[in-house]
Motif scaffolding. Structure first.
Motif, PDB file in Angstrom:
ATOM      1  N   ALA A  12       2.562  -2.651  -3.526  1.00  0.00           N
ATOM      2  CA  ALA A  12       1.984  -3.019  -4.825  1.00  0.00           C
ATOM      3  C   ALA A  12       0.858  -2.057  -5.195  1.00  0.00           C
ATOM      4  O   ALA A  12       0.824  -1.509  -6.287  1.00  0.00           O
ATOM      5  CB  ALA A  12       1.467  -4.457  -4.786  1.00  0.00           C
ATOM      6  N   HIS A  13      -0.087  -1.871  -4.281  1.00  0.00           N
ATOM      7  CA  HIS A  13      -1.270  -1.037  -4.535  1.00  0.00           C
ATOM      8  C   HIS A  13      -1.209   0.223  -3.664  1.00  0.00           C
ATOM      9  O   HIS A  13      -0.485   0.249  -2.669  1.00  0.00           O
ATOM     10  CB  HIS A  13      -2.536  -1.831  -4.202  1.00  0.00           C
ATOM     11  CG  HIS A  13      -2.581  -3.173  -4.860  1.00  0.00           C
ATOM     12  ND1 HIS A  13      -2.527  -4.353  -4.144  1.00  0.00           N
ATOM     13  CD2 HIS A  13      -2.658  -3.513  -6.160  1.00  0.00           C
ATOM     14  CE1 HIS A  13      -2.574  -5.370  -4.990  1.00  0.00           C
ATOM     15  NE2 HIS A  13      -2.657  -4.899  -6.218  1.00  0.00           N
ATOM     16  N   PRO A  14      -2.014   1.231  -4.006  1.00  0.00           N
ATOM     17  CA  PRO A  14      -1.929   2.504  -3.265  1.00  0.00           C
ATOM     18  C   PRO A  14      -2.140   2.379  -1.752  1.00  0.00           C
ATOM     19  O   PRO A  14      -1.543   3.133  -0.991  1.00  0.00           O
ATOM     20  CB  PRO A  14      -3.025   3.352  -3.912  1.00  0.00           C
ATOM     21  CG  PRO A  14      -3.138   2.828  -5.301  1.00  0.00           C
ATOM     22  CD  PRO A  14      -2.900   1.352  -5.181  1.00  0.00           C
ATOM     23  N   ALA A  15      -2.979   1.456  -1.285  1.00  0.00           N
ATOM     24  CA  ALA A  15      -3.256   1.389   0.156  1.00  0.00           C
ATOM     25  C   ALA A  15      -2.190   0.621   0.940  1.00  0.00           C
ATOM     26  O   ALA A  15      -2.069   0.788   2.149  1.00  0.00           O
ATOM     27  CB  ALA A  15      -4.623   0.741   0.402  1.00  0.00           C
ATOM     28  N   ASP A  16      -1.422  -0.217   0.257  1.00  0.00           N
ATOM     29  CA  ASP A  16      -0.552  -1.171   0.961  1.00  0.00           C
ATOM     30  C   ASP A  16       0.466  -0.528   1.900  1.00  0.00           C
ATOM     31  O   ASP A  16       0.659  -0.986   3.029  1.00  0.00           O
ATOM     32  CB  ASP A  16       0.189  -2.061  -0.049  1.00  0.00           C
ATOM     33  CG  ASP A  16      -0.759  -2.944  -0.839  1.00  0.00           C
ATOM     34  OD1 ASP A  16      -1.826  -3.294  -0.305  1.00  0.00           O
ATOM     35  OD2 ASP A  16      -0.433  -3.277  -1.989  1.00  0.00           O
ATOM     36  N   ILE A  17       1.130   0.515   1.407  1.00  0.00           N
ATOM     37  CA  ILE A  17       2.174   1.125   2.243  1.00  0.00           C
ATOM     38  C   ILE A  17       1.593   1.688   3.538  1.00  0.00           C
ATOM     39  O   ILE A  17       2.258   1.697   4.566  1.00  0.00           O
ATOM     40  CB  ILE A  17       2.941   2.235   1.477  1.00  0.00           C
ATOM     41  CG1 ILE A  17       1.957   3.173   0.774  1.00  0.00           C
ATOM     42  CG2 ILE A  17       3.933   1.638   0.492  1.00  0.00           C
ATOM     43  CD1 ILE A  17       2.601   4.397   0.150  1.00  0.00           C
ATOM     44  N   ALA A 140      -0.193 -10.421  -6.133  1.00  0.00           N
ATOM     45  CA  ALA A 140       0.458  -9.174  -6.570  1.00  0.00           C
ATOM     46  C   ALA A 140       1.417  -8.638  -5.509  1.00  0.00           C
ATOM     47  O   ALA A 140       2.436  -8.023  -5.832  1.00  0.00           O
ATOM     48  CB  ALA A 140      -0.601  -8.126  -6.903  1.00  0.00           C
ATOM     49  N   HIS A 141       1.086  -8.863  -4.241  1.00  0.00           N
ATOM     50  CA  HIS A 141       1.990  -8.410  -3.178  1.00  0.00           C
ATOM     51  C   HIS A 141       3.312  -9.167  -3.241  1.00  0.00           C
ATOM     52  O   HIS A 141       4.394  -8.589  -3.114  1.00  0.00           O
ATOM     53  CB  HIS A 141       1.344  -8.606  -1.801  1.00  0.00           C
ATOM     54  CG  HIS A 141       0.110  -7.784  -1.617  1.00  0.00           C
ATOM     55  ND1 HIS A 141      -0.813  -8.039  -0.636  1.00  0.00           N
ATOM     56  CD2 HIS A 141      -0.363  -6.705  -2.289  1.00  0.00           C
ATOM     57  CE1 HIS A 141      -1.796  -7.163  -0.711  1.00  0.00           C
ATOM     58  NE2 HIS A 141      -1.542  -6.338  -1.714  1.00  0.00           N
ATOM     59  N   ALA A 142       3.206 -10.497  -3.424  1.00  0.00           N
ATOM     60  CA  ALA A 142       4.418 -11.317  -3.533  1.00  0.00           C
ATOM     61  C   ALA A 142       5.259 -10.857  -4.720  1.00  0.00           C
ATOM     62  O   ALA A 142       6.485 -10.704  -4.606  1.00  0.00           O
ATOM     63  CB  ALA A 142       4.036 -12.795  -3.683  1.00  0.00           C
TER      64      ALA A 142
HETATM   65 ZN   LIG Z   1      -2.533  -4.575  -1.985  1.00  0.00          ZN
END
Ligand SMILES: [Zn+2]
Length: 287
Positions: A12-17, A140-142
């Protein structure tokens, strides 16, 4: 191995991966598998040093136009950090969808665009957020996990305007649950889910730490990256019986010809408790 795997990690966000699959991506990239990433939102509102930190302490935020251009600027900074982090992990292909992270919704546009990318890149394995993370509604992740599942379903058929043939992935690995509580047995799956797969990332945890260190705008560089590695990957490692790990949740049950058992499970069964504790006790050098 017959042929290299094709893996796509969607966050979802730049750091998540990086948080959730950085070590796993590094492993597969080093083995010669194709590894690509998608960052769905620009993430300029989430933990950003300027937007969410400095604005918080002002008496008034800038006018709409100025704020918009500032956010566009911060989005570019975040994308640059993500590209540097990917390079450290040996991952070259990263796609920024640039969706606003104010409210991430399952939209036709995002689903179609991602479906096209699936048909184009043809991933065998897809990594993404668990679609019921948090409350499963406003998280947002879901939502990102839901967008991925819709896109995969759409990618399994044709879409006018896309000349790529339909594509189906072989398996989805959802990012494991957070480190505060790591359920790991089937009994803990009642009403929820549990991490049913761990990837031992001990040998690349220094690379993952360096990747997290790139995410300065997120507030990760330095102390937080170290804390994160110990409390998240260290906790997954404790659950998985190694020093550092990433946890995942398989979408589909696996079908085998014989009962599966991993070499690790066999080795652990033959090791003493003290030998197992020693293996888990390794700590990455933090400076
Ligand atoms: Zn995130």
């Amino acid at each position: 191995m017959a042929e290299p795997l094709r893996i796509l990690s969607v966050g979802a966000h730049p750091a998540d991966i990086f948080d959730q699959s950085g070590g796993t991506m590094a492993h597969h990239a080093a083995r010669g598998d194709y590894v690509g990433c998608v960052v769905l939102t620009h993430g300029a509102r989430v933990h950003d040093k300027v937007i969410s930190d400095e604005m918080h302490h002002r008496s008034e935020v800038p006018e709409a136009d100025e704020l918009q251009s500032l956010m566009a600027e911060r989005s570019d900074v975040k994308a640059g950090e993500a590209v540097r982090a990917c390079n450290l992990l040996g991952v070259e292909d990263v796609y920024f969808f640039g969706a606003d992270d104010a409210v991430l919704l399952v939209t036709d546009e995002l689903v179609r665009r991602l479906a096209r990318l699936f048909r184009q890149l043809k991933p065998d394995l897809v990594l993404t957020h668990f679609p019921k993370e948090g409350d499963g509604l406003t998280n947002a992740h879901a939502t990102a996990g839901q967008i991925v599942l819709h896109a995969m379903a759409l990618a399994g058929g044709v879409d006018p305007g896309d000349r790529n043939p339909p594509h189906k992935a072989a398996q989805v690995f959802f990012f494991g649950t957070g480190a505060a509580a790591i359920p790991r047995s089937v009994w803990q799956s009642e009403g929820g889910y549990y991490n049913d797969l761990f990837i031992d990332i001990t040998d690349v945890v220094d690379k993952k730490l360096a990747a997290l260190d790139c995410l300065v705008s997120q507030g990760y560089g330095g102390a937080y990256a170290r804390k994160r590695i110990e409390t998240s990957d260290g906790a997954f490692g404790m659950a998985g019986g190694v020093a550092y790990a990433e946890g995942f949740i398989k979408l589909n049950a696996e079908t085998h010809d014989f009962l599966p058992v991993t070499p690790r499970a066999m080795a652990a069964a033959r090791a003493s408790d003290h030998e197992l504790i020693e293996e888990r006790s390794y700590r990455v050098r933090v400076d």
